[in-house]
Design an enzyme around this catalytic site. Sequence first.
Site, PDB file in Angstrom:
ATOM      1  N   THR A   1      38.261  31.974  40.757  1.00  0.00           N
ATOM      2  CA  THR A   1      37.907  33.387  40.879  1.00  0.00           C
ATOM      3  C   THR A   1      38.003  34.113  39.546  1.00  0.00           C
ATOM      4  O   THR A   1      38.829  33.747  38.692  1.00  0.00           O
ATOM      5  CB  THR A   1      38.869  34.066  41.877  1.00  0.00           C
ATOM      6  OG1 THR A   1      38.738  35.481  41.770  1.00  0.00           O
ATOM      7  CG2 THR A   1      40.321  33.730  41.585  1.00  0.00           C
TER       8      THR A   1
ATOM      9  N   TYR B   1      47.464  36.287  44.199  1.00  0.00           N
ATOM     10  CA  TYR B   1      46.204  35.591  44.535  1.00  0.00           C
ATOM     11  C   TYR B   1      45.611  34.959  43.276  1.00  0.00           C
ATOM     12  O   TYR B   1      45.325  33.754  43.240  1.00  0.00           O
ATOM     13  CB  TYR B   1      45.205  36.570  45.167  1.00  0.00           C
ATOM     14  CG  TYR B   1      43.804  36.006  45.237  1.00  0.00           C
ATOM     15  CD1 TYR B   1      43.519  34.930  46.074  1.00  0.00           C
ATOM     16  CD2 TYR B   1      42.774  36.518  44.432  1.00  0.00           C
ATOM     17  CE1 TYR B   1      42.246  34.388  46.120  1.00  0.00           C
ATOM     18  CE2 TYR B   1      41.506  35.982  44.476  1.00  0.00           C
ATOM     19  CZ  TYR B   1      41.239  34.911  45.315  1.00  0.00           C
ATOM     20  OH  TYR B   1      39.983  34.365  45.351  1.00  0.00           O
TER      21      TYR B   1
END
Length: 336
Positions: free
Chosen positions: A128, A154
């Site tokens: 990501t 995350y």
Amino acid sequence: MSKYLITGGAGYIGSHVVKQLIEKKNDIVIVDNLSTGFQKTVNTLKKYALTKKVKLGFYKLDLADSKKLETVFAKENVQGVIHFAASIVVSESVRDPLKYYSNNTGNTINLLKACLKYKVNKFIFSSTAAVYGDPDPKTIPLKESGITIPISPYGSSKLFNEKIIQDVAFANTNFKYVILRYFNVAGASVDGMLGQSTKDATHLIKIALETTLGKREKMFINGTDYNTPDGTCIRDYIYVDDLASAHIKSLYYLNKNKGGIFNCGYGKGFSVKDVISMMKKVSGNDFKVETTKRREGDPAIVIADNSKIVNEMDWKPKYDDLKIMCETALAWEKKL
Ligand code: UDP
């Protein structure tokens, strides 16, 4: 013809990749615990596989269960793994970091162990742009070689995985990997077969969809005082089927290369206001929008430098078009 194991294949991005793999006549084994994926999506893909005369197997399984996971590897003779399964809500990761380190990082270790044990040597990993954290505007567009300082558990859980995968590849001569850093993924398949069904109420496009369809009375722009032309945050939105094709290209890439990290974006940005205007245009509805204060942790601008994937994989995006992303997402949302 090859057979690939897809974790998270019942989810949003995973299902679009499975569809393209089916079209390329590959057999598929989906492993998904259905915590955020859908049985209905698996059924749709199974039907599609039948029409294309390829096999699609499904195991409802949590990657934390390494014993069961290994039985899948023992039974299915797969040539590669594409690993999507993960928890992905940034704000939740701040409140419950251990969920993210166990679901994302711990479970990836289980999966890598199974790969090594069963000599599965092709591994594609969903990473990501969150690994870049809050980037210095001077570093935009972001290069893969740039600084990575995630600002959420995350992002950290994904960056740890990147490092672990690279270390595994270093220690095991035959093990090859591609790490894809996704920017802001949007849209649904043009033929209406697949889309994002997750009850995700944080992403901009999803919220704009819900507002234009009257599921919300109004929506908010989180901050209009950023150092950008219209004062709102800028992101690099990538159409889900173009992102899916990057995974197909990655499999080809691994036929000749040991591995690498690649940004997946178009290299250009749209502001929050641009996205809202486009949604108003495609839906023909001038829905209510108000402004509120900044959302914590939002970087002003996140845009990919995509020259590496374009040059090294010959990735050719087909739908570099915010309008198509909004139109297809709207068509899908109407069916939910
Ligand atoms: N955003 C907004 N209103 C919303 C949802 C999101 O203004 O209701 C903004 C958000 O603050 C960010 C941008 O839209 O600046 C993209 O946010 P999103 O959560 O879609 O993706 P992110 O880039 O954070 O992963």
